[in-house]
Scaffold this motif. Structure first.
Motif, PDB file in Angstrom:
ATOM      1  N   SER A   1      -4.749  -4.854  -3.692  1.00  0.00           N
ATOM      2  CA  SER A   1      -3.734  -4.011  -3.072  1.00  0.00           C
ATOM      3  C   SER A   1      -3.499  -4.440  -1.633  1.00  0.00           C
ATOM      4  O   SER A   1      -4.331  -5.130  -1.034  1.00  0.00           O
ATOM      5  CB  SER A   1      -4.177  -2.554  -3.116  1.00  0.00           C
TER       6      SER A   1
ATOM      7  N   SER B   1      -3.797  -2.709   1.060  1.00  0.00           N
ATOM      8  CA  SER B   1      -4.877  -2.221   1.918  1.00  0.00           C
ATOM      9  C   SER B   1      -6.147  -3.058   1.727  1.00  0.00           C
ATOM     10  O   SER B   1      -6.878  -3.331   2.687  1.00  0.00           O
ATOM     11  CB  SER B   1      -5.163  -0.748   1.630  1.00  0.00           C
ATOM     12  N   ARG B   2      -6.402  -3.489   0.486  1.00  0.00           N
ATOM     13  CA  ARG B   2      -7.552  -4.343   0.245  1.00  0.00           C
ATOM     14  C   ARG B   2      -7.363  -5.690   0.937  1.00  0.00           C
ATOM     15  O   ARG B   2      -8.321  -6.257   1.500  1.00  0.00           O
ATOM     16  CB  ARG B   2      -7.743  -4.544  -1.264  1.00  0.00           C
TER      17      ARG B   2
ATOM     18  N   LEU C   1      -5.711  -6.199   3.694  1.00  0.00           N
ATOM     19  CA  LEU C   1      -5.899  -6.016   5.131  1.00  0.00           C
ATOM     20  C   LEU C   1      -7.379  -5.904   5.474  1.00  0.00           C
ATOM     21  O   LEU C   1      -7.829  -6.420   6.509  1.00  0.00           O
ATOM     22  CB  LEU C   1      -5.133  -4.782   5.616  1.00  0.00           C
ATOM     23  N   VAL C   2      -8.147  -5.232   4.622  1.00  0.00           N
ATOM     24  CA  VAL C   2      -9.587  -5.142   4.852  1.00  0.00           C
ATOM     25  C   VAL C   2     -10.207  -6.543   4.868  1.00  0.00           C
ATOM     26  O   VAL C   2     -11.037  -6.873   5.732  1.00  0.00           O
ATOM     27  CB  VAL C   2     -10.250  -4.267   3.773  1.00  0.00           C
TER      28      VAL C   2
ATOM     29  N   ASP D   1       4.586  -0.066   2.543  1.00  0.00           N
ATOM     30  CA  ASP D   1       3.123  -0.139   2.620  1.00  0.00           C
ATOM     31  C   ASP D   1       2.592   0.272   3.987  1.00  0.00           C
ATOM     32  O   ASP D   1       1.371   0.414   4.158  1.00  0.00           O
ATOM     33  CB  ASP D   1       2.645  -1.566   2.316  1.00  0.00           C
TER      34      ASP D   1
ATOM     35  N   VAL E   1       0.293   3.312   4.325  1.00  0.00           N
ATOM     36  CA  VAL E   1      -1.016   3.110   3.701  1.00  0.00           C
ATOM     37  C   VAL E   1      -1.893   2.207   4.565  1.00  0.00           C
ATOM     38  O   VAL E   1      -3.106   2.420   4.680  1.00  0.00           O
ATOM     39  CB  VAL E   1      -0.850   2.515   2.289  1.00  0.00           C
ATOM     40  N   LEU E   2      -1.282   1.213   5.184  1.00  0.00           N
ATOM     41  CA  LEU E   2      -2.035   0.233   5.955  1.00  0.00           C
ATOM     42  C   LEU E   2      -2.408   0.739   7.352  1.00  0.00           C
ATOM     43  O   LEU E   2      -3.420   0.308   7.922  1.00  0.00           O
ATOM     44  CB  LEU E   2      -1.229  -1.059   6.081  1.00  0.00           C
ATOM     45  N   ASN E   3      -1.608   1.617   7.916  1.00  0.00           N
ATOM     46  CA  ASN E   3      -1.840   2.055   9.293  1.00  0.00           C
ATOM     47  C   ASN E   3      -3.226   2.685   9.492  1.00  0.00           C
ATOM     48  O   ASN E   3      -3.889   2.410  10.491  1.00  0.00           O
ATOM     49  CB  ASN E   3      -0.737   3.008   9.739  1.00  0.00           C
TER      50      ASN E   3
ATOM     51  N   VAL F   1      -5.969   2.012   7.875  1.00  0.00           N
ATOM     52  CA  VAL F   1      -6.931   0.906   7.829  1.00  0.00           C
ATOM     53  C   VAL F   1      -6.908   0.161   9.155  1.00  0.00           C
ATOM     54  O   VAL F   1      -7.956  -0.186   9.724  1.00  0.00           O
ATOM     55  CB  VAL F   1      -6.592  -0.043   6.661  1.00  0.00           C
ATOM     56  N   TYR F   2      -5.710  -0.095   9.649  1.00  0.00           N
ATOM     57  CA  TYR F   2      -5.538  -0.785  10.921  1.00  0.00           C
ATOM     58  C   TYR F   2      -6.153   0.042  12.061  1.00  0.00           C
ATOM     59  O   TYR F   2      -6.836  -0.498  12.942  1.00  0.00           O
ATOM     60  CB  TYR F   2      -4.044  -1.006  11.160  1.00  0.00           C
TER      61      TYR F   2
END
Length: 781
Positions: A361, A363-364, A366-367, A399, A402-404, A406-407
């Motif tokens: 995904s 988010s995955r 970005l991790v 996206d 969802v990503l923010n 994580v960031y």
């Protein structure tokens, strides 16, 4: 109007915290509770504990506000001290002694428990970064939206330091001076209504003798005096407060304080209320930007913004404008690091995707990117808080939400890096949804390992809503500034003659007070409002010159008109107004001056009420040796991508310089090359429009200004751009674009905007001349 918030109003009794409540109401919010911190009981009846954070003098009157305003009041004792005295506030560890800022947490938790609907907190901060950052830190940890509507108020129209006091006078807010702590202010000022015209005049005279221009002294921002609000408009004040004064008291250092024998509530007078005027809300646009908007809407001569020699809006390159089928992104290098003595870059970093594995995904992905970044930083002995700028490329803007988080979890330090976020759609390499590029400015050591340049990293991270510029609620700062490398090795390890480079986050057209997208007047107003945000942030950071401006626009079938509008605005804001226009404005200003000011402003007072707003560009700092007869204007490029945050029509990106002397050159032989050279610095900033194949090697033919390796740079790659895998672009991040326009509306294949830090003189004199990383070539079409 934006959705209503339920606000906890932090009050000290002072004029600003009470006046900010009126602005919360004017913006459609509801005040559900008042909150106040007070000192512990003292044996000598001394109310003032000289807190760095809270006003405590006059706190015995605070309980009356609950009935006076008809709003529940919650109070708590101050138990901490000023442990952290830095400008920017970081959440303390459990091992640290409790800072007085942390006393806000149990107080606000009590209020939230009693009012679970509460979702915001207001403060009266005007110029105090110390106070603002502490309230923001606590508020965001508790899930509350910070509201600081008075932030930078003197820098908003009409650009006077006393405008806040005059606005208080208009709505009939009464606040008396209860403490003085400045030269020129003695016990005779105690008890005076700070918003009274004669008091304003007296304060102006005193501050003219003892204050400093533009420091907010007339508002008491430096602790010159403190106030106690006693009355205001009926929309907030149901009753007024009356106090009985005792003899004035004296404190250490010549301070005087008003002793309060008793305080009571009284019914409000109807005749006074009838004279109250409406609350003034600052205009959205600064005067110079409003003029440009009017001129654009009135159909002014567009040719005046574009050189006669420009070929406007050429047809796009034949290769293709549908980047989903373009090989550019698949051929450009990914996850490339570059380490120089001054800057480390990690460009177009992706998750470790193998042909046989699923990327996972967004988010995955970005991790995984952050894990790879952490590994690289450790390898190069760098720290995460040292990252100054990030470019976040997404396939789909959907996206982003969802990503923010994580960031934000990764960049959780006090001043996270400035950030530009765009979606590139099908231009993203196949199988990827996220790419990240970072820039880290490094401390520099001399030949013997001695530190010769500390980067002196400073952030601007305003997270509260105001009228000034959009809040950054979360993981990016409005701007990060760092010191440039010196052209000479300083003897004492410091060099204050060299200015700073300022990385500014991408600016989109949000209304600062509501954080809603500005929808009126279409593209023109969005382009101008986001440009104004760039200017206000630049002024706050002392920017004198932009190395280049890059405007992002989203995908559309016919973008040419918007390209022209954006570039016209860029040139217009860099062009000084005509002399006749200035004269007309001066006459209007004279006509608007209050008669009392006309009578008193020249009688011994040297106070200048006008708030100084530094010009950008600063013509006293910028020269153009190759074009001395023209007004220097930094180049402006437009890049079309898939989409922008919040679905806006425009996002501006720029890097600024604060140097006191800057040389800007447009190459006389190659009109598509510019160079910006700060004096006393080894840094040079270049822009190159790549129009034809022959442009590829221009930068290696500039003599001593030739370029080989970039310290850091960005390539805005349009369609028709090919890549030679034998070449390298170390230090260069790339952004795949649908189309790219150079100056004057000329469509080009690509644009390079970058920085080169030269080596010392011995290196240069050794004949090692730099050359362009010739990693690009075009299709033969």
């Amino acid at each position: 109007m934006a959705s209503s918030l339920n606000v906890i109003a932090l009050i000290s009794g002072g004029k600003d915290s009470l006046f900010s409540i009126l602005h919360c109401q004017a913006n459609g919010h509801t005040i559900v509770a008042l909150a106040n911190l007070h000192p512990a009981p003292s044996t000598n009846n001394d109310e003032d504990i000289n807190s760095y954070m809270y006003q405590t003098v006059g706190h015995s009157v605070i309980p009356l506000y609950e009935q006076a305003l008809g709003i529940p009041l919650y109070r708590q004792e101050i138990t901490g001290t000023a442990v952290n005295s830095s400008r920017d506030y970081a959440t303390p560890s459990q091992k640290q002694e409790q800072d007085e800022t942390e006393d806000l947490i149990p107080l606000l938790q009590r209020v939230i428990e009693a009012h679970p609907e509460a979702n915001a907190v207001s403060t009266g901060a005007i110029l105090s970064t110390y106070q603002r950052t502490r309230v923001e830190s606590v508020a965001l940890r508790l899930g509350l939206t910070p509201l600081s509507y008075l932030w930078q108020y003197p820098l908003l129209p009409p650009y006077t330091q006393s405008s806040l006091l005059h606005d208080m006078k208009t709505v009939r807010q009464k606040a008396i001076i209860i403490k003085t702590a400045s030269g020129g202010l003695d016990e005779e000022f105690l008890g005076l209504d700070v918003a009274n015209q004669r008091t304003i005049a007296r304060l102006s005279k005193a501050m003219g003798q003892f204050g400093e221009a533009g420091d907010g002294a007339i508002l008491g921002e430096g602790g010159e005096f403190e106030t106690l609000a006693l009355d205001g408009p009926r929309s907030l004040w149901k009753m007024r407060i009356r106090i009985d004064n005792g003899p004035p008291g004296t404190l250490d250092g010549g301070q005087a304080v008003l002793k309060i024998k008793a305080s009571t509530l009284e019914d409000k007078s109807e005749d006074v209320e009838a004279n109250a005027g409406p609350l003034r809300l600052p205009e959205l646009f600064d005067e110079e930007f409003w003029r440009i908007l009017q001129k654009t809407e009135n159909g002014s001569d567009n040719r005046s913004f574009t050189p006669d020699s420009a070929t406007l809006l050429n047809e796009p390159p034949k290769a293709t404008t549908l980047l989903a089928n373009s090989p550019i992104a698949d051929c450009l290098p990914r996850s490339t690091s570059s380490d120089t003595p001054t800057v480390f870059t990690y460009s177009n970093l992706t998750s470790d995707v193998r042909p046989t594995s699923s990327p996972g995904s967004p988010s995955r992905q970005l991790v995984k990117i952050f894990l790879r970044l952490d590994h690289a930083l450790k390898q190069w002995h760098l720290s995460r808080p040292g990252i100054n700028h990030c470019t976040l490329l997404l396939r789909n803007m959907a996206d982003f939400t969802v990503l923010n988080p994580v960031y934000a979890q990764y960049f959780s330090d006090v001043n996270p890096p400035a950030r530009v976020t765009i979606a590139v759609g099908g231009a993203m390499p196949e199988g990827l949804d996220v790419m990240l590029s970072v820039v880290v400015d490094k401390e520099e050591a001399g030949r013997k390992g001695k530190l010769i340049r500390a980067v002196n990293r400073q952030g601007l991270h305003v997270q509260g809503r105001s009228y000034w510029a959009p809040a950054n609620i979360g993981p990016y700062s409005q701007a990060i500034s760092v010191r440039l490398p010196s052209s000479e090795e300083p003897s004492d390890g410091e060099d204050h003659k060299v200015g700073e480079v300022v990385y500014v986050a991408g600016q989109i057209p949000l209304i600062p007070a509501s954080m809603e997208v500005y929808q009126e007047r279409g593209f023109k107003s969005q382009a101008l409002l986001s440009l104004q945000h760039l200017w206000r942030i630049g002024r706050a950071k002392g920017v004198k010159w932009w190395t280049a401006g890059v405007g992002f626009i989203p995908a559309s079938e016919y973008p040419e008109k918007n390209v022209r509008i954006a570039q016209e605005m860029w040139k217009a804001i860099h062009t000084p107004p005509s002399t006749s226009q200035n004269e007309d404005e001066d006459e209007d200003d004279e006509a608007d001056i209050d008669p009392w000011d006309l009578l008193n402003r020249n009688h011994g007072s040297t106070f200048n009420d006008n708030t100084y707003r530094s010009p950008i560009p600063n013509t006293t700092a910028v020269s153009s040796p190759t074009n001395p007869d023209t007004t220097p204007i930094p180049p402006c490029f437009i890049a079309q991508v898939h989409s922008l945050p919040r679905g806006v029509d425009m996002e501006w990106s720029a890097t600024g310089l604060t140097c006191s002397s800057i040389h800007f050159n447009r190459n006389l032989t190659h009109s598509n090359v510019t160079t910006t050279s700060p004096q006393n610095s080894r840094s040079h900033f270049y822009t190159l429009e790549i129009r034809e194949q022959s442009d590829i090697d221009i930068l290696q033919r500039l003599g001593e200004d030739s370029v080989m390796d970039w310290t850091s740079a960005t390539l805005y790659a349009g369609p028709g751009l090919d890549w030679d895998m034998k070449m390298s672009l170390r230090g260069v991040q790339w952004i795949p674009c649908r189309r790219v326009w150079g100056e004057g509306g000329k469509e080009v294949r690509a644009v390079l905007v970058g920085r080169v830090d030269r080596e010392d003189k011995k290196f240069r004199e050794g004949g090692i001349v730099t050359k362009l990383v010739t990693s690009l070539r075009f299709n033969s079409q």
